[in-house]
Design an enzyme around this catalytic site. Sequence first.
Site, PDB file in Angstrom:
ATOM      1  N   THR A  54       2.470  -0.033  14.805  1.00  0.00           N
ATOM      2  CA  THR A  54       1.205   0.266  14.126  1.00  0.00           C
ATOM      3  C   THR A  54       1.566   0.687  12.713  1.00  0.00           C
ATOM      4  OG1 THR A  54       0.151   0.960  16.189  1.00  0.00           O
ATOM      5  CG2 THR A  54      -0.854   1.723  14.137  1.00  0.00           C
ATOM      6  N   GLU A 110       3.691  -4.817  -3.952  1.00  0.00           N
ATOM      7  CA  GLU A 110       3.716  -4.018  -5.178  1.00  0.00           C
ATOM      8  C   GLU A 110       3.358  -4.866  -6.396  1.00  0.00           C
ATOM      9  OE1 GLU A 110       6.342  -4.205  -2.956  1.00  0.00           O
ATOM     10  OE2 GLU A 110       5.494  -2.427  -1.985  1.00  0.00           O
TER      11      GLU A 110
HETATM   12  I1  8IG Z   1       8.642  -8.879   4.619  1.00  0.00           I
HETATM   13  O1  8IG Z   1       8.096  -7.143  -1.074  1.00  0.00           O
HETATM   14  C1  8IG Z   1       8.077  -7.668   3.125  1.00  0.00           C
HETATM   15  N1  8IG Z   1       7.475  -6.514   3.360  1.00  0.00           N
HETATM   16  N2  8IG Z   1       5.997  -3.308   0.291  1.00  0.00           N
HETATM   17  N3  8IG Z   1       7.051  -5.251  -0.399  1.00  0.00           N
HETATM   18  C2  8IG Z   1       6.568  -4.462   0.591  1.00  0.00           C
HETATM   19  N4  8IG Z   1       6.656  -4.794   1.875  1.00  0.00           N
HETATM   20  C3  8IG Z   1       7.252  -5.961   2.168  1.00  0.00           C
HETATM   21  C4  8IG Z   1       7.764  -6.828   1.208  1.00  0.00           C
HETATM   22  C5  8IG Z   1       7.666  -6.440  -0.160  1.00  0.00           C
HETATM   23  N5  8IG Z   1       8.286  -7.887   1.832  1.00  0.00           N
END
Ligand code: 8IG
Length: 279
Positions: A98, A198
């Site tokens: 979760t 991001e």
């Molecule tokens: I798979 O580039 C994955 N999960 N925050 N940023 C964030 N979560 C992720 C990313 C990413 N790639």
Amino acid sequence: MMHSGTHPLDDRSVDPQEVAREAATQIAKKTGVAKHDIALTLGSGWGKAADLIGETVAEFPATQITGFSKPAVEGHVGTIRSIRTASGAHVLIIGARTHFYEDHGVRRVVHSVRTAAATGAKIMVLTNGAGGLKESWGPGTPVLISDHINLTASSPLEGATFIDLTDLYSTRLRDLARSVKPDLDEGVYVQFRGPHYETPAEVQMAGRMGGHIVGMSTALEAIAAREAGMEVLGFSLITNLAAGLGEPLSHAEVIAAGKDAEPVMSALLASVVAALVAG
Ligand code: 8IG
């Protein structure tokens, strides 16, 4: 959007540790295994590891256990699985997570970790798919988590519970992992809330803060694992360069990179589990 209603962890008068103990009792009953030794949460790209760790004793949908929530992605039912290794150790595999961004509250996010602790597990292995800040980490690179920066502005700890997080990602376990794969790199995991990826500016911020990996899970879970007295090992599978460092991010491509890497990651994780179980 907090969900009110029947979920036991949404009732503030209920002790989440009590719900975890109840869940653990149910797992013991369903598996016939009174005590598990280690637990793993399998994130994207790590899902096939369970098949390589040992013989499956029992497997069932996580939603059959108290406190576990329905998955965010429809048709993607997470399972809980109990595995016996060749050496006779009992490994609990949590295939359901979760996420904090689902907005069910942090109690539900860490319920699986608290339950794992209540089954007796002394080691919690947390795995995830994540973005990387180092250009040398191509898609499909596994990285050990050495520490984290929690940017969720939340904590699973309730009340005045002061927990030391020095060496949260156990040096001993990282050394054990490197005994299996000596060239494993490591980095600081930065947990953002998500579910958006991001901005490039946020990735630059994460880097200047000392981060190397960006993701949306794991840090809150690791804190709960430490509170429960477990030793934590964290792995990120880098599926993409963090935003602004490469191509724009596509969720489908990120998932595909995880799938491509899955056989190699799973073999690595199974070998690490064998080393953990051996001590
Ligand atoms: I798979 O580039 C994955 N999960 N925050 N940023 C964030 N979560 C992720 C990313 C990413 N790639």
